[in-house]
Motif scaffolding. Structure first.
Motif, PDB file in Angstrom:
ATOM      1  N   LYS A 155       0.776  -1.251   0.000  1.00 18.96           N
ATOM      2  CA  LYS A 155       0.000   0.000   0.000  1.00 18.96           C
ATOM      3  C   LYS A 155       0.806   1.299   0.000  1.00 18.96           C
ATOM      4  O   LYS A 155       0.224   2.364  -0.203  1.00 18.96           O
ATOM      5  N   ASN A 156       2.095   1.267   0.283  1.00 18.73           N
ATOM      6  CA  ASN A 156       2.849   2.502   0.492  1.00 18.73           C
ATOM      7  C   ASN A 156       3.946   2.761  -0.539  1.00 18.73           C
ATOM      8  O   ASN A 156       4.834   3.567  -0.308  1.00 18.73           O
ATOM      9  N   GLN A 157       3.912   2.102  -1.680  1.00 19.97           N
ATOM     10  CA  GLN A 157       5.001   2.246  -2.654  1.00 19.97           C
ATOM     11  C   GLN A 157       4.864   3.422  -3.605  1.00 19.97           C
ATOM     12  O   GLN A 157       5.854   3.855  -4.193  1.00 19.97           O
ATOM     13  N   GLU A 158       3.651   3.939  -3.763  1.00 17.51           N
ATOM     14  CA  GLU A 158       3.503   5.086  -4.636  1.00 17.51           C
ATOM     15  C   GLU A 158       2.376   5.981  -4.152  1.00 17.51           C
ATOM     16  O   GLU A 158       1.505   5.570  -3.403  1.00 17.51           O
ATOM     17  N   THR A 159       2.439   7.223  -4.611  1.00 12.57           N
ATOM     18  CA  THR A 159       1.449   8.218  -4.218  1.00 12.57           C
ATOM     19  C   THR A 159       0.183   8.065  -5.040  1.00 12.57           C
ATOM     20  O   THR A 159       0.137   7.275  -5.999  1.00 12.57           O
ATOM     21  N   ILE A 160      -0.804   8.873  -4.737  1.00 17.23           N
ATOM     22  CA  ILE A 160      -2.039   8.859  -5.526  1.00 17.23           C
ATOM     23  C   ILE A 160      -1.787   9.343  -6.953  1.00 17.23           C
ATOM     24  O   ILE A 160      -2.582   9.063  -7.837  1.00 17.23           O
ATOM     25  N   ASP A 161      -0.669  10.034  -7.162  1.00 13.64           N
ATOM     26  CA  ASP A 161      -0.281  10.482  -8.502  1.00 13.64           C
ATOM     27  C   ASP A 161       0.689   9.516  -9.176  1.00 13.64           C
ATOM     28  O   ASP A 161       1.210   9.813 -10.252  1.00 13.64           O
ATOM     29  N   GLY A 162       0.978   8.367  -8.532  1.00 19.16           N
ATOM     30  CA  GLY A 162       1.866   7.367  -9.116  1.00 19.16           C
ATOM     31  C   GLY A 162       3.348   7.638  -8.926  1.00 19.16           C
ATOM     32  O   GLY A 162       4.181   7.023  -9.587  1.00 19.16           O
ATOM     33  N   LYS A 163       3.700   8.523  -8.016  1.00 20.63           N
ATOM     34  CA  LYS A 163       5.115   8.825  -7.754  1.00 20.63           C
ATOM     35  C   LYS A 163       5.673   7.810  -6.761  1.00 20.63           C
ATOM     36  O   LYS A 163       5.026   7.473  -5.773  1.00 20.63           O
ATOM     37  N   PRO A 164       6.895   7.316  -6.986  1.00 17.91           N
ATOM     38  CA  PRO A 164       7.469   6.304  -6.100  1.00 17.91           C
ATOM     39  C   PRO A 164       7.872   6.874  -4.742  1.00 17.91           C
ATOM     40  O   PRO A 164       8.400   7.985  -4.651  1.00 17.91           O
ATOM     41  N   THR A 165       7.614   6.102  -3.696  1.00 12.51           N
ATOM     42  CA  THR A 165       8.020   6.507  -2.344  1.00 12.51           C
ATOM     43  C   THR A 165       9.385   5.931  -1.971  1.00 12.51           C
ATOM     44  O   THR A 165       9.999   6.398  -1.024  1.00 12.51           O
ATOM     45  N   ASN A 166       9.810   4.891  -2.656  1.00 10.20           N
ATOM     46  CA  ASN A 166      11.086   4.195  -2.417  1.00 10.20           C
ATOM     47  C   ASN A 166      11.153   3.505  -1.062  1.00 10.20           C
ATOM     48  O   ASN A 166      12.232   3.130  -0.622  1.00 10.20           O
ATOM     49  N   ILE A 167      10.034   3.289  -0.420  1.00 12.36           N
ATOM     50  CA  ILE A 167      10.058   2.658   0.896  1.00 12.36           C
ATOM     51  C   ILE A 167      10.553   1.217   0.823  1.00 12.36           C
ATOM     52  O   ILE A 167      11.241   0.743   1.722  1.00 12.36           O
ATOM     53  N   VAL A 168      10.255   0.517  -0.254  1.00 15.99           N
ATOM     54  CA  VAL A 168      10.688  -0.874  -0.392  1.00 15.99           C
ATOM     55  C   VAL A 168      12.195  -0.932  -0.651  1.00 15.99           C
ATOM     56  O   VAL A 168      12.927  -1.635   0.040  1.00 15.99           O
ATOM     57  N   SER A 169      12.676  -0.166  -1.614  1.00 16.62           N
ATOM     58  CA  SER A 169      14.106  -0.215  -1.941  1.00 16.62           C
ATOM     59  C   SER A 169      14.973   0.368  -0.833  1.00 16.62           C
ATOM     60  O   SER A 169      16.046  -0.167  -0.538  1.00 16.62           O
ATOM     61  N   MET A 170      14.541   1.438  -0.179  1.00 17.79           N
ATOM     62  CA  MET A 170      15.346   2.077   0.869  1.00 17.79           C
ATOM     63  C   MET A 170      15.413   1.240   2.144  1.00 17.79           C
ATOM     64  O   MET A 170      16.289   1.422   2.965  1.00 17.79           O
ATOM     65  N   ASN A 171      14.477   0.318   2.314  1.00 16.21           N
ATOM     66  CA  ASN A 171      14.473  -0.541   3.482  1.00 16.21           C
ATOM     67  C   ASN A 171      14.832  -1.991   3.136  1.00 16.21           C
ATOM     68  O   ASN A 171      14.653  -2.893   3.940  1.00 16.21           O
ATOM     69  N   ASN A 172      15.323  -2.193   1.901  1.00 13.82           N
ATOM     70  CA  ASN A 172      15.752  -3.520   1.444  1.00 13.82           C
ATOM     71  C   ASN A 172      14.685  -4.590   1.671  1.00 13.82           C
ATOM     72  O   ASN A 172      14.981  -5.687   2.132  1.00 13.82           O
ATOM     73  N   LEU A 173      13.455  -4.254   1.346  1.00 11.16           N
ATOM     74  CA  LEU A 173      12.349  -5.211   1.480  1.00 11.16           C
ATOM     75  C   LEU A 173      12.237  -6.004   0.188  1.00 11.16           C
ATOM     76  O   LEU A 173      12.437  -5.461  -0.910  1.00 11.16           O
ATOM     77  N   ILE A 174      11.881  -7.239   0.315  1.00 13.53           N
ATOM     78  CA  ILE A 174      11.667  -8.100  -0.851  1.00 13.53           C
ATOM     79  C   ILE A 174      10.180  -8.093  -1.156  1.00 13.53           C
ATOM     80  O   ILE A 174       9.359  -8.338  -0.272  1.00 13.53           O
ATOM     81  N   GLN A 175       9.844  -7.771  -2.410  1.00 12.38           N
ATOM     82  CA  GLN A 175       8.431  -7.737  -2.777  1.00 12.38           C
ATOM     83  C   GLN A 175       7.860  -9.131  -2.815  1.00 12.38           C
ATOM     84  O   GLN A 175       8.500 -10.071  -3.256  1.00 12.38           O
ATOM     85  N   ALA A 176       6.618  -9.215  -2.340  1.00 15.92           N
ATOM     86  CA  ALA A 176       5.921 -10.511  -2.311  1.00 15.92           C
ATOM     87  C   ALA A 176       5.426 -10.876  -3.700  1.00 15.92           C
ATOM     88  O   ALA A 176       5.234 -10.086  -4.551  1.00 15.92           O
TER      89      ALA A 176
END
Length: 187
Positions: free
Chosen positions: A166-187
């Motif tokens: 739910k937190n990877q992009e804004t309502i305008d489709g801009k990336p938040t980088n929360i996954v890459s900056m926290n080294n999370l593996i996408q499910a």
């Protein structure tokens, strides 16, 4: 009426510390403007030109995406009791993720909150007060505990999965980088 300052005077630091709610305003050059209310004793004044605030997991992550593309930020406080006043802090913000070297030292300034997501480190270059005489009086009753309970129930792994979902992009489709900056593996 209104005054401008280049740094936060001690009397306004005390005003900031007494507030139970503040509002964050951010935008990129081509996004919607995001204005978000914050609370939970999540803001600290570090000196007369620097504040940090702890951001917890919520339904969106607009601020992080905006700041990474355009670091300007406005923080607004309103006096809901006592003498009327509106205080705006204008500055440049940096988003600090949990894997960033600054995280540990800055996070230690706060009481731990479940679902802590980012810290925003804001260099203040201008403050402005305005009258606030049209702001109504409100009584503070207590903090809401729903967000803390939701985050505690999800647990650390559930929160990280929520960031992925739910937190990877804004309502305008801009990336938040929360996954890459926290080294999370996408499910």
């Amino acid at each position: 009426m209104g005054k401008k300052y280049s740094e936060i005077p001690d009397k306004l630091i005390e005003f900031i510390k007494a507030q139970k709610i503040f509002f964050i305003g951010t935008a990129t050059t081509d996004s919607r403007v995001s204005v978000s209310p914050k609370g939970m004793d999540s803001l600290k004044v570090l000196d007369n030109n620097r504040v940090v605030w702890l951001n917890v997991t919520g339904s969106g992550n607009e601020t992080a995406a905006h700041v990474q593309e355009n670091p300007r930020m406005t923080i607004m406080f309103c006096a809901f009791e006592g003498n009327p006043m509106i205080l705006r802090l204008y500055g440049t913000a940096k988003v600090i993720h949990q894997n960033d070297p600054e995280w540990k030292d800055l996070f230690s300034l706060f009481e731990p909150l479940p679902g802590a997501r980012q810290i925003f480190d804001v260099s203040i270059d201008l403050l402005q007060t305005s009258c606030g005489m049209a702001i109504p009086y409100y009584d503070y009753v207590s903090e809401r505990e729903q967000l803390n309970k939701w985050a505690e129930k999800k647990g650390e792994d559930g929160i990280k999965q929520y960031w992925i979902d739910k937190n990877q992009e804004t309502i305008d489709g801009k990336p938040t980088n929360i996954v890459s900056m926290n080294n999370l593996i996408q499910a």
